[in-house]
Motif scaffolding. Structure first.
Motif, mmCIF file in Angstrom:
data_model
loop_
_atom_site.group_PDB
_atom_site.id
_atom_site.type_symbol
_atom_site.label_atom_id
_atom_site.label_comp_id
_atom_site.label_asym_id
_atom_site.label_seq_id
_atom_site.Cartn_x
_atom_site.Cartn_y
_atom_site.Cartn_z
ATOM 1 N N VAL A 196 0.835 -1.204 0.000
ATOM 2 C CA VAL A 196 0.000 0.000 0.000
ATOM 3 C C VAL A 196 0.868 1.252 0.000
ATOM 4 O O VAL A 196 0.588 2.218 -0.718
ATOM 5 N N SER A 197 1.928 1.259 0.789
ATOM 6 C CA SER A 197 2.795 2.439 0.849
ATOM 7 C C SER A 197 3.446 2.716 -0.496
ATOM 8 O O SER A 197 3.634 3.883 -0.878
ATOM 9 N N SER A 198 3.761 1.678 -1.256
ATOM 10 C CA SER A 198 4.342 1.868 -2.586
ATOM 11 C C SER A 198 3.322 2.476 -3.536
ATOM 12 O O SER A 198 3.660 3.326 -4.372
ATOM 13 N N ILE A 199 2.067 2.057 -3.405
ATOM 14 C CA ILE A 199 1.007 2.632 -4.235
ATOM 15 C C ILE A 199 0.772 4.086 -3.863
ATOM 16 O O ILE A 199 0.580 4.952 -4.730
ATOM 17 N N GLU A 200 0.800 4.384 -2.564
ATOM 18 C CA GLU A 200 0.608 5.769 -2.105
ATOM 19 C C GLU A 200 1.676 6.703 -2.666
ATOM 20 O O GLU A 200 1.411 7.875 -2.955
ATOM 21 N N LYS A 201 2.888 6.215 -2.827
ATOM 22 C CA LYS A 201 3.962 7.030 -3.388
ATOM 23 C C LYS A 201 3.671 7.428 -4.831
ATOM 24 O O LYS A 201 4.158 8.448 -5.317
ATOM 25 N N LEU A 202 2.845 6.637 -5.502
ATOM 26 C CA LEU A 202 2.538 6.900 -6.911
ATOM 27 C C LEU A 202 1.298 7.773 -7.093
ATOM 28 O O LEU A 202 1.238 8.571 -8.031
ATOM 29 N N ILE A 203 0.306 7.646 -6.193
ATOM 30 C CA ILE A 203 -0.961 8.353 -6.406
ATOM 31 C C ILE A 203 -1.381 9.206 -5.216
ATOM 32 O O ILE A 203 -2.447 9.826 -5.242
ATOM 33 N N GLY A 204 -0.555 9.253 -4.176
ATOM 34 C CA GLY A 204 -0.898 10.032 -2.999
ATOM 35 C C GLY A 204 -1.743 9.241 -2.026
ATOM 36 O O GLY A 204 -2.066 8.068 -2.248
ATOM 37 N N GLU A 205 -2.115 9.875 -0.928
ATOM 38 C CA GLU A 205 -2.919 9.204 0.100
ATOM 39 C C GLU A 205 -4.359 9.065 -0.383
ATOM 40 O O GLU A 205 -5.075 10.047 -0.542
ATOM 41 N N GLN A 206 -4.751 7.833 -0.609
ATOM 42 C CA GLN A 206 -6.078 7.502 -1.106
ATOM 43 C C GLN A 206 -6.594 6.283 -0.356
ATOM 44 O O GLN A 206 -5.859 5.632 0.390
ATOM 45 N N ALA A 207 -7.861 5.994 -0.567
ATOM 46 C CA ALA A 207 -8.411 4.730 -0.087
ATOM 47 C C ALA A 207 -7.817 3.627 -0.957
ATOM 48 O O ALA A 207 -8.030 3.597 -2.175
ATOM 49 N N ILE A 208 -7.025 2.762 -0.347
ATOM 50 C CA ILE A 208 -6.320 1.712 -1.095
ATOM 51 C C ILE A 208 -6.537 0.373 -0.407
ATOM 52 O O ILE A 208 -6.442 0.272 0.821
ATOM 53 N N MET A 209 -6.810 -0.630 -1.195
ATOM 54 C CA MET A 209 -6.937 -1.993 -0.685
ATOM 55 C C MET A 209 -6.051 -2.918 -1.507
ATOM 56 O O MET A 209 -5.755 -2.655 -2.668
ATOM 57 N N ARG A 210 -5.653 -3.999 -0.860
ATOM 58 C CA ARG A 210 -4.974 -5.080 -1.563
ATOM 59 C C ARG A 210 -5.800 -6.349 -1.412
ATOM 60 O O ARG A 210 -6.276 -6.655 -0.323
ATOM 61 N N ILE A 211 -5.977 -7.034 -2.513
ATOM 62 C CA ILE A 211 -6.668 -8.321 -2.505
ATOM 63 C C ILE A 211 -5.708 -9.367 -3.054
ATOM 64 O O ILE A 211 -5.084 -9.162 -4.092
ATOM 65 N N MET A 212 -5.564 -10.467 -2.341
ATOM 66 C CA MET A 212 -4.765 -11.576 -2.841
ATOM 67 C C MET A 212 -5.685 -12.780 -3.033
ATOM 68 O O MET A 212 -5.979 -13.519 -2.099
#
Length: 259
Positions: free
Chosen positions: A93-109
């Motif tokens: 999630v932190s890697s995704i935040e670096k790309l798009i900023g602080e957003q609602a982010i989820m990971r599904i495996m």
């Protein structure tokens, strides 16, 4: 709700088919790797075709090594109250935040049996996700099987080691079992039918029985019988326990290394 899926390989395609037939999401996919999309799904080939549309959910279904290059261009297509869901293994999630900023982010495996609605999915949501967004994401994972809500990304990685990679372990054990049946003289087709039906029936019994699996194992193990002889060879010096434990641990350690 409107959902955009970026990329659509084997796992993304499996989810897409189930979502298109089992949920009421309005789904758009971009640059799919298959020719025919499920009925009702909007297919686009380029990002320009999206025009000024905004999506409630953007699902990242591309290879992890492509996310840094591809994802930032899609930030403008996320609704202000939207959520990004990634199914990319090992991309935090932190890697995704670096790309798009602080957003609602989820990971599904998810895992491969999602293709038939019998998958296991771990779901982790960051603190920006609302209860409503979590409910929607859970409905998506429930549509492809069983959902485990993870309280941390480390737990998600542990579920990945047990369930995400689990079909690979199951298929390899099954392959060895089928090979053993063939060495007893059965044809490949007969060996496959014997093993898969035995596995399928045993798993269904274990899932519906109030008894634990150890008790079920004991119930088919007569003293000095054939099952006892087979299990004695299988469990010699606890080699099986050690092998399975090291298998799951190796997968977990790899998931941690990919963060």
């Amino acid at each position: 709700m409107s959902l955009l899926m970026i990329g659509c390989g084997k796992m993304g395609g499996s989810l897409l088919v189930r979502w298109a037939t089992s949920t009421d999401q309005e789904i758009t996919i971009i640059n799919p790797s298959f020719v025919k999309a499920p009925s009702g799904v909007i297919v686009t080939q380029t990002i320009e075709e999206l025009a000024d549309k905004r999506f409630d959910i953007i699902v990242v279904a591309i290879k992890p090594q492509l996310i840094e290059k591809v994802l930032p261009a899609y930030r403008r297509y996320l609704a202000n109250s939207g959520c990004v869901i990634s199914i990319a293994a090992g991309y935090s999630v932190s890697s995704i935040e670096k790309l798009i900023g602080e957003q609602a982010i989820m990971r599904i495996m998810p895992n491969l049996p999602a293709q038939i609605g019998r998958g296991v999915s771990a779901l982790y949501a960051n603190s920006k996700c609302s209860p409503a967004q979590l409910a929607i994401a859970t409905a998506l994972t429930d549509a492809v099987g069983y959902t485990h809500l993870a309280v941390s990304e480390d737990e998600l990685d542990r579920v990945t080691a047990v369930a995400g990679s689990g079909p690979g372990y199951a298929f390899e054990i099954t392959r060895c079992w089928i090979e053993s049946a063939m060495k007893l003289g059965f044809s490949p087709q007969t060996a496959k039918e014997l093993v898969l039906n035995t596995l399928g029936g045993s798993i269904e019994l274990a899932m519906t029985s109030i008894q634990n699996v150890e008790t079920l194992r004991n119930s088919v193990t007569s003293k000095n019988g054939t099952t006892e002889a087979g299990l004695s060879a299988l469990m010699q010096d606890s080699k099986l326990d050690t092998l399975i434990e090291s298998t799951v641990l190796a997968a977990y350690e790899r998931a941690v290394a990919l963060r």
